[in-house]
Design a protein around this motif. Structure first.
Motif, PDB file in Angstrom:
ATOM      1  N   LEU A  49       2.120 -53.778  -9.608  1.00 10.93           N
ATOM      2  CA  LEU A  49       1.322 -52.649 -10.059  1.00 10.93           C
ATOM      3  C   LEU A  49       2.162 -51.380 -10.005  1.00 10.93           C
ATOM      4  O   LEU A  49       3.048 -51.243  -9.150  1.00 10.93           O
ATOM      5  N   LEU A  50       1.875 -50.446 -10.896  1.00 10.94           N
ATOM      6  CA  LEU A  50       2.461 -49.110 -10.850  1.00 10.94           C
ATOM      7  C   LEU A  50       1.299 -48.146 -10.677  1.00 10.94           C
ATOM      8  O   LEU A  50       0.511 -47.947 -11.602  1.00 10.94           O
ATOM      9  N   ILE A  51       1.181 -47.562  -9.479  1.00  4.08           N
ATOM     10  CA  ILE A  51       0.003 -46.754  -9.177  1.00  4.08           C
ATOM     11  C   ILE A  51       0.405 -45.396  -8.614  1.00  4.08           C
ATOM     12  O   ILE A  51       1.445 -45.240  -7.980  1.00  4.08           O
ATOM     13  N   SER A  52      -0.467 -44.425  -8.859  1.00  5.35           N
ATOM     14  CA  SER A  52      -0.206 -43.046  -8.459  1.00  5.35           C
ATOM     15  C   SER A  52      -0.422 -42.864  -6.958  1.00  5.35           C
ATOM     16  O   SER A  52      -1.322 -43.459  -6.364  1.00  5.35           O
ATOM     17  N   ARG A  53       0.391 -42.001  -6.377  1.00  4.48           N
ATOM     18  CA  ARG A  53       0.259 -41.715  -4.949  1.00  4.48           C
ATOM     19  C   ARG A  53      -1.034 -40.981  -4.617  1.00  4.48           C
ATOM     20  O   ARG A  53      -1.479 -41.003  -3.466  1.00  4.48           O
ATOM     21  N   ILE A  54      -1.612 -40.308  -5.613  1.00  2.21           N
ATOM     22  CA  ILE A  54      -2.841 -39.560  -5.341  1.00  2.21           C
ATOM     23  C   ILE A  54      -4.096 -40.371  -5.652  1.00  2.21           C
ATOM     24  O   ILE A  54      -5.199 -39.905  -5.413  1.00  2.21           O
ATOM     25  N   ALA A  55      -3.923 -41.584  -6.193  1.00  2.00           N
ATOM     26  CA  ALA A  55      -5.082 -42.408  -6.550  1.00  2.00           C
ATOM     27  C   ALA A  55      -5.814 -42.876  -5.292  1.00  2.00           C
ATOM     28  O   ALA A  55      -5.204 -43.116  -4.244  1.00  2.00           O
ATOM     29  N   GLN A  56      -7.116 -43.031  -5.403  1.00  2.00           N
ATOM     30  CA  GLN A  56      -7.915 -43.459  -4.263  1.00  2.00           C
ATOM     31  C   GLN A  56      -7.484 -44.826  -3.755  1.00  2.00           C
ATOM     32  O   GLN A  56      -7.395 -45.057  -2.547  1.00  2.00           O
ATOM     33  N   HIS A  57      -7.198 -45.752  -4.697  1.00  2.00           N
ATOM     34  CA  HIS A  57      -6.817 -47.095  -4.228  1.00  2.00           C
ATOM     35  C   HIS A  57      -5.482 -47.083  -3.486  1.00  2.00           C
ATOM     36  O   HIS A  57      -5.257 -47.918  -2.614  1.00  2.00           O
ATOM     37  N   ALA A 103      11.605 -54.329 -10.782  1.00  2.00           N
ATOM     38  CA  ALA A 103      10.194 -54.212 -11.167  1.00  2.00           C
ATOM     39  C   ALA A 103      10.054 -53.322 -12.395  1.00  2.00           C
ATOM     40  O   ALA A 103       9.310 -53.641 -13.327  1.00  2.00           O
ATOM     41  N   ALA A 104      10.777 -52.206 -12.419  1.00  2.00           N
ATOM     42  CA  ALA A 104      10.680 -51.262 -13.531  1.00  2.00           C
ATOM     43  C   ALA A 104      11.140 -51.884 -14.837  1.00  2.00           C
ATOM     44  O   ALA A 104      10.515 -51.695 -15.888  1.00  2.00           O
ATOM     45  N   ALA A 105      12.243 -52.645 -14.791  1.00  2.00           N
ATOM     46  CA  ALA A 105      12.799 -53.236 -16.008  1.00  2.00           C
ATOM     47  C   ALA A 105      11.773 -54.126 -16.693  1.00  2.00           C
ATOM     48  O   ALA A 105      11.612 -54.088 -17.926  1.00  2.00           O
ATOM     49  N   ARG A 106      11.072 -54.933 -15.920  1.00  2.00           N
ATOM     50  CA  ARG A 106      10.087 -55.841 -16.517  1.00  2.00           C
ATOM     51  C   ARG A 106       8.792 -55.104 -16.865  1.00  2.00           C
ATOM     52  O   ARG A 106       8.229 -55.302 -17.932  1.00  2.00           O
ATOM     53  N   TYR A 107       8.343 -54.239 -15.982  1.00  2.00           N
ATOM     54  CA  TYR A 107       7.079 -53.541 -16.199  1.00  2.00           C
ATOM     55  C   TYR A 107       7.152 -52.659 -17.444  1.00  2.00           C
ATOM     56  O   TYR A 107       6.203 -52.593 -18.229  1.00  2.00           O
ATOM     57  N   TYR A 108       8.283 -51.979 -17.640  1.00  2.00           N
ATOM     58  CA  TYR A 108       8.421 -51.097 -18.797  1.00  2.00           C
ATOM     59  C   TYR A 108       8.410 -51.875 -20.110  1.00  2.00           C
ATOM     60  O   TYR A 108       8.004 -51.339 -21.140  1.00  2.00           O
ATOM     61  N   ARG A 109       8.877 -53.120 -20.102  1.00  2.00           N
ATOM     62  CA  ARG A 109       8.793 -53.916 -21.326  1.00  2.00           C
ATOM     63  C   ARG A 109       7.338 -54.212 -21.674  1.00  2.00           C
ATOM     64  O   ARG A 109       6.955 -54.185 -22.847  1.00  2.00           O
ATOM     65  N   PHE A 110       6.551 -54.500 -20.662  1.00  2.00           N
ATOM     66  CA  PHE A 110       5.136 -54.803 -20.886  1.00  2.00           C
ATOM     67  C   PHE A 110       4.353 -53.531 -21.237  1.00  2.00           C
ATOM     68  O   PHE A 110       3.473 -53.555 -22.094  1.00  2.00           O
ATOM     69  N   PHE A 111       4.663 -52.450 -20.547  1.00  2.00           N
ATOM     70  CA  PHE A 111       3.921 -51.196 -20.704  1.00  2.00           C
ATOM     71  C   PHE A 111       4.907 -50.044 -20.908  1.00  2.00           C
ATOM     72  O   PHE A 111       5.176 -49.275 -19.975  1.00  2.00           O
ATOM     73  N   PRO A 112       5.504 -49.933 -22.086  1.00  2.00           N
ATOM     74  CA  PRO A 112       6.581 -48.952 -22.302  1.00  2.00           C
ATOM     75  C   PRO A 112       6.171 -47.510 -22.065  1.00  2.00           C
ATOM     76  O   PRO A 112       7.010 -46.692 -21.659  1.00  2.00           O
ATOM     77  N   GLU A 113       4.905 -47.182 -22.294  1.00  2.00           N
ATOM     78  CA  GLU A 113       4.472 -45.802 -22.079  1.00  2.00           C
ATOM     79  C   GLU A 113       4.511 -45.415 -20.606  1.00  2.00           C
ATOM     80  O   GLU A 113       4.560 -44.235 -20.257  1.00  2.00           O
ATOM     81  N   SER A 114       4.514 -46.410 -19.708  1.00  2.00           N
ATOM     82  CA  SER A 114       4.500 -46.122 -18.277  1.00  2.00           C
ATOM     83  C   SER A 114       5.796 -45.485 -17.794  1.00  2.00           C
ATOM     84  O   SER A 114       5.806 -44.788 -16.774  1.00  2.00           O
ATOM     85  N   ALA A 115       6.891 -45.701 -18.520  1.00  2.00           N
ATOM     86  CA  ALA A 115       8.169 -45.126 -18.101  1.00  2.00           C
ATOM     87  C   ALA A 115       8.105 -43.608 -18.055  1.00  2.00           C
ATOM     88  O   ALA A 115       8.708 -42.969 -17.185  1.00  2.00           O
ATOM     89  N   ASN A 116       7.349 -43.011 -18.971  1.00  2.00           N
ATOM     90  CA  ASN A 116       7.272 -41.558 -19.035  1.00  2.00           C
ATOM     91  C   ASN A 116       6.512 -40.972 -17.853  1.00  2.00           C
ATOM     92  O   ASN A 116       6.995 -40.067 -17.181  1.00  2.00           O
ATOM     93  N   TYR A 117       5.314 -41.506 -17.567  1.00  2.00           N
ATOM     94  CA  TYR A 117       4.573 -40.910 -16.470  1.00  2.00           C
ATOM     95  C   TYR A 117       5.106 -41.330 -15.114  1.00  2.00           C
ATOM     96  O   TYR A 117       4.902 -40.640 -14.112  1.00  2.00           O
ATOM     97  N   HIS A 118       5.821 -42.456 -15.055  1.00  2.00           N
ATOM     98  CA  HIS A 118       6.446 -42.833 -13.790  1.00  2.00           C
ATOM     99  C   HIS A 118       7.505 -41.819 -13.397  1.00  2.00           C
ATOM    100  O   HIS A 118       7.627 -41.417 -12.236  1.00  2.00           O
ATOM    101  N   ASP A 122       4.176 -38.780  -9.538  1.00  2.00           N
ATOM    102  CA  ASP A 122       4.423 -39.537  -8.314  1.00  2.00           C
ATOM    103  C   ASP A 122       3.746 -40.900  -8.391  1.00  2.00           C
ATOM    104  O   ASP A 122       2.617 -41.081  -7.924  1.00  2.00           O
ATOM    105  N   PHE A 123       4.439 -41.849  -8.986  1.00  2.00           N
ATOM    106  CA  PHE A 123       3.963 -43.225  -9.083  1.00  2.00           C
ATOM    107  C   PHE A 123       4.924 -44.132  -8.326  1.00  2.00           C
ATOM    108  O   PHE A 123       6.132 -43.874  -8.271  1.00  2.00           O
ATOM    109  N   ASP A 124       4.392 -45.206  -7.773  1.00  2.00           N
ATOM    110  CA  ASP A 124       5.210 -46.191  -7.058  1.00  2.00           C
ATOM    111  C   ASP A 124       4.841 -47.590  -7.509  1.00  2.00           C
ATOM    112  O   ASP A 124       3.700 -47.856  -7.912  1.00  2.00           O
ATOM    113  N   PHE A 125       5.829 -48.486  -7.414  1.00  2.00           N
ATOM    114  CA  PHE A 125       5.565 -49.898  -7.673  1.00  2.00           C
ATOM    115  C   PHE A 125       5.094 -50.570  -6.396  1.00  2.00           C
ATOM    116  O   PHE A 125       5.669 -50.361  -5.321  1.00  2.00           O
TER     117      PHE A 125
END
Length: 243
Positions: A49-57, A103-118, A122-125
């Protein structure tokens, strides 16, 4: 535990790319907190998962890493008659640079838009390390499963090389996979993942997993499977094993 349920449970995890992450609420102790998250699988076959540090979860996981991920078959008319999988796990934030890069190399292929907000936020894998699985394959088909996931023998440079070759030189073959499998033609398909049991294609924002006719354990076997499928007139039925 039914060995016959292992493969359909794993294939459900491969076929889907989003689920409901349930964590223990920090602000409301004793209550579960559910949120929708996209995911892909890492080299061990575990959800990333790539999730924000400020997210509740995220706050919840930092307090208690025990969680679950519920995955169900998409577009089901009757959700109780189709497969769903609850993966109970412990979540771990990736800290080592090599693990983050993989993790980033594979995740970005699946969800390319995530590279920008990552990069901009403040997002972490995080990786979900499974503890046990509850798989329901339909009415009455209920199983507790311990070891469902499989390591990906191609994770890393081998997978990236095969994918780059297919996308650069064999777009017609990929288009044939889309046609044979009856996938949407709303946008050109890109191959984004290869594992021992199949391949992932991204079409627009959607991710689709297609099974190989039989498991592949070497790049040569993958190439032979891809050539076979490129020449096929109909999608072959995959050989179903127990594991």
């Amino acid at each position: 535990m039914s060995a016959k349920a292992l493969r359909p449970a794993r294939e459900l995890l491969l076929k889907e790319y989003r689920g409901v992450l349930s964590t223990h609420s920090k602000s409301m102790p004793g209550y579960p907190f559910g949120s929708v998250v996209p995911y892909c699988l890492d080299a061990d076959g575990h959800p990333v998962l790539l999730i924000s540090r400020i997210a509740q979860h995220t706050h919840n996981l930092l307090k208690d890493p025990k969680c679950s991920l519920l995955v169900g078959e998409r577009d089901a008319d009757d959700v109780q008659a189709v497969g769903r999988l609850t993966l109970m796990a412990e979540a771990h934030k990736l800290a080592e640079p090599e693990a983050i890069d993989a993790a980033a190399a594979r995740y970005y292929r699946f969800f390319p838009e995530s590279a920008n907000y990552h990069k901009a936020h403040d997002f972490d894998f995080w990786v979900l390390q499974p503890v046990r699985h509850r798989y329901i394959g339909g009415f009455g088909a209920i199983h507790w499963l311990d070891q469902v996931t499989l390591a990906n023998p191609f994770a890393g440079a081998s997978e990236a090389s095969m994918i780059e070759h297919m996308n650069s030189d064999h777009a017609n073959a990929i288009a044939n996979y889309v046609e044979l499998a009856g996938l949407p033609r709303s946008a050109p398909a890109q191959m984004v993942g290869i594992d021992s049991e199949g391949m992932h294609l991204r079409i627009g924002q959607g991710i689709h997993w297609l099974a190989f006719p039989e498991p592949c354990n070497t790049p040569t076997q993958v190439r032979e499977a891809l050539v076979l499928l490129a020449r096929a007139q109909q999608w072959p039925v995959a050989q179903v094993g127990e594991g």
